[in-house]
Write a protein that holds these residues in place. Structure first.
Motif: not given
Length: 324
Positions: A19-29
Motif C-alpha cells: 500500500x505504501x509503495x502504491x501510494x508513493x507512485x500516485x501521479x505517475x502514468x
C-alpha cells in the motif's frame, strides 16, 4: 492506435508495504500490479507486455526475491523490466553483486522513502518509454523502407546500445561502451559525448566525458578536453546552445566547424543535444566522419533516438547516486 500505460509490479507479502509503495507512485502514468508471492509475481509478469519496473522484496516466503528475479530473466520480452530489490535487513546489501547479476538495477532498504522511490520509478519509466519508442521506430522503418536496409540495420544496432544502458550501472563505463560501439559498428571516425560543466544553468564548458577522436583508445574526463561555451566556432557548442540537432555534410564550407587535434580530413559532422525534460541540454553527442557517403535521414533518426537514451541514462545515474 490506443497506447497502454506501462505497468509497475510490487512484490511484497506484507499488504501495508504494498500500500505504501502504491501510494508513493500516485501521479505517475502507470498501472500498479501487486503480488504477495513469487508465483503470483511471475504470473503477472508472464501476461504483462508493458512491464517496466518490478519492486521486489527479497524476503518473501516460499520463492524468495532472488528466485523470482532468476525466473524473470528467462521471460522473453523486450525491453526487460528494471528490478529494484528491497529488504528490511541491511545485511542483504552484501548480496548486491548477486542481485546485479540477476538483473537488479538497485538495492534499497526498508522502510522505503516515498520521495526516493518515486524519483527512481520516474527515471526508469522514462527509460522504458524511450526504449519502447525506439523499438516502434525500428519496426516502422523496417516495414515502410525496405530499400533502406543499411539505415535499418543501424537503427537495430541502437537497440543493442539500449540494452547496455539498462545493464551497465557505472556511467563512465556506460558512455565509454556506447562510444566504442558507435565507432566500431557504425564505422564513424570520431565519436564524442560532451557534457555541460558545471551542469546548466551554470555551465562554462562542454567537457568530453567519453570519446574517440584521434586515438584508438576511448578518452574520458581525465583527458581534460573541453570547449568554452562562448567558443565562436564549434558545431558542438552551437548544437548545445540552440538545443537543436546540427548537421553538415561538408565541413569545409560550414561557418561553425572547428577541427580538433589531428582531425584534418573530416567531411561531415552531426551534433545532437542530449535532452531530458525542459531546460538546457545536459550535453551533446557528436559524430564526425571522413566517409564519401555522409549522414542519411536514417542515420539521423537512429542517432537522435540514441541521444535520448544517453540523456535518460545519464540523468538516471545522477538520480540513483543522489539517493544512495
Amino acid at each position: 492506435m490506443e497506447t497502454i500505460a506501462p505497468a509497475v509490479l510490487i512484490v511484497d507479502d506484507v499488504a501495508d508495504n504494498r500500500r505504501v509503495l502504491s501510494q508513493a507512485l500516485t501521479g505517475l502514468d502507470v498501472r500498479i500490479l501487486e503480488a504477495h508471492s513469487g508465483p503470483e509475481a511471475l504470473a503477472h509478469a508472464a501476461k504483462e507486455p508493458e512491464l517496466c519496473l518490478v519492486l521486489l522484496n527479497v524476503r518473501i516466503p516460499g520463492m524468495d526475491g532472488y528466485e523470482v528475479a532468476e525466473q524473470l530473466r528467462h521471460l522473453s520480452r523486450s525491453p526487460s523490466p528494471a528490478i529494484i530489490f528491497m529488504s528490511a535487513v541491511e545485511s542483504e546489501i552484501d548480496r548486491y553483486h548477486e542481485a546485479c547479476e540477476l538483473g537488479a538495477v538497485d538495492f534499497i532498504t526498508q522502510p522505503i522513502s516515498p520521495p526516493a522511490i518515486l524519483s527512481k520509478a520516474r527515471v526508469f519509466l522514462e527509460l522504458f518509454r524511450q526504449r519502447r519508442q525506439l523499438e516502434i521506430l525500428v519496426k516502422q522503418l523496417d516495414t515502410l523502407n525496405r530499400d533502406l536496409v543499411h539505415q535499418t540495420r543501424r537503427l537495430q544496432l541502437t537497440t543493442e546500445t539500449s540494452h547496455q544502458i539498462a545493464s551497465i550501472l557505472d556511467n563512465d563505463q556506460l558512455l565509454a561502451a556506447i562510444v566504442e560501439l558507435l565507432q566500431q559498428r557504425f564505422d564513424y571516425d570520431c565519436v564524442g559525448i560532451w557534457v555541460a560543466d558545471p551542469p546548466p544553468p551554470h555551465a562554462e564548458y562542454l567537457t568530453l566525458q567519453a570519446g574517440r577522436y584521434w586515438t584508438h583508445n576511448t578518452l574520458g574526463p581525465s583527458a581534460a578536453l573541453r570547449i568554452p561555451i562562448d567558443a565562436p566556432k564549434s558545431i558542438i557548442v552551437h548544437a548545445w546552445k540552440t538545443g537543436r540537432l546540427y548537421m553538415t555534410n561538408d565541413v569545409t564550407t560550414d561557418p561553425y566547424y572547428q577541427p580538433y587535434g589531428r582531425l584534418t580530413d573530416i567531411r561531415a559532422e552531426v551534433s545532437m543535444p542530449l535532452r531530458f525534460g525542459e531546460g538546457m541540454p545536459i550535453g551533446v553527442l557528436d559524430i564526425q566522419t571522413r566517409s564519401d557517403e555522409p549522414f542519411s535521414k536514417g542515420d539521423v533518426l537512429a542517432l537522435e533516438a540514441l541521444s535520448n537514451q544517453i540523456a535518460v541514462a545519464t540523468v538516471s545515474y545522477t538520480h540513483l547516486r543522489a539517493h544512495e
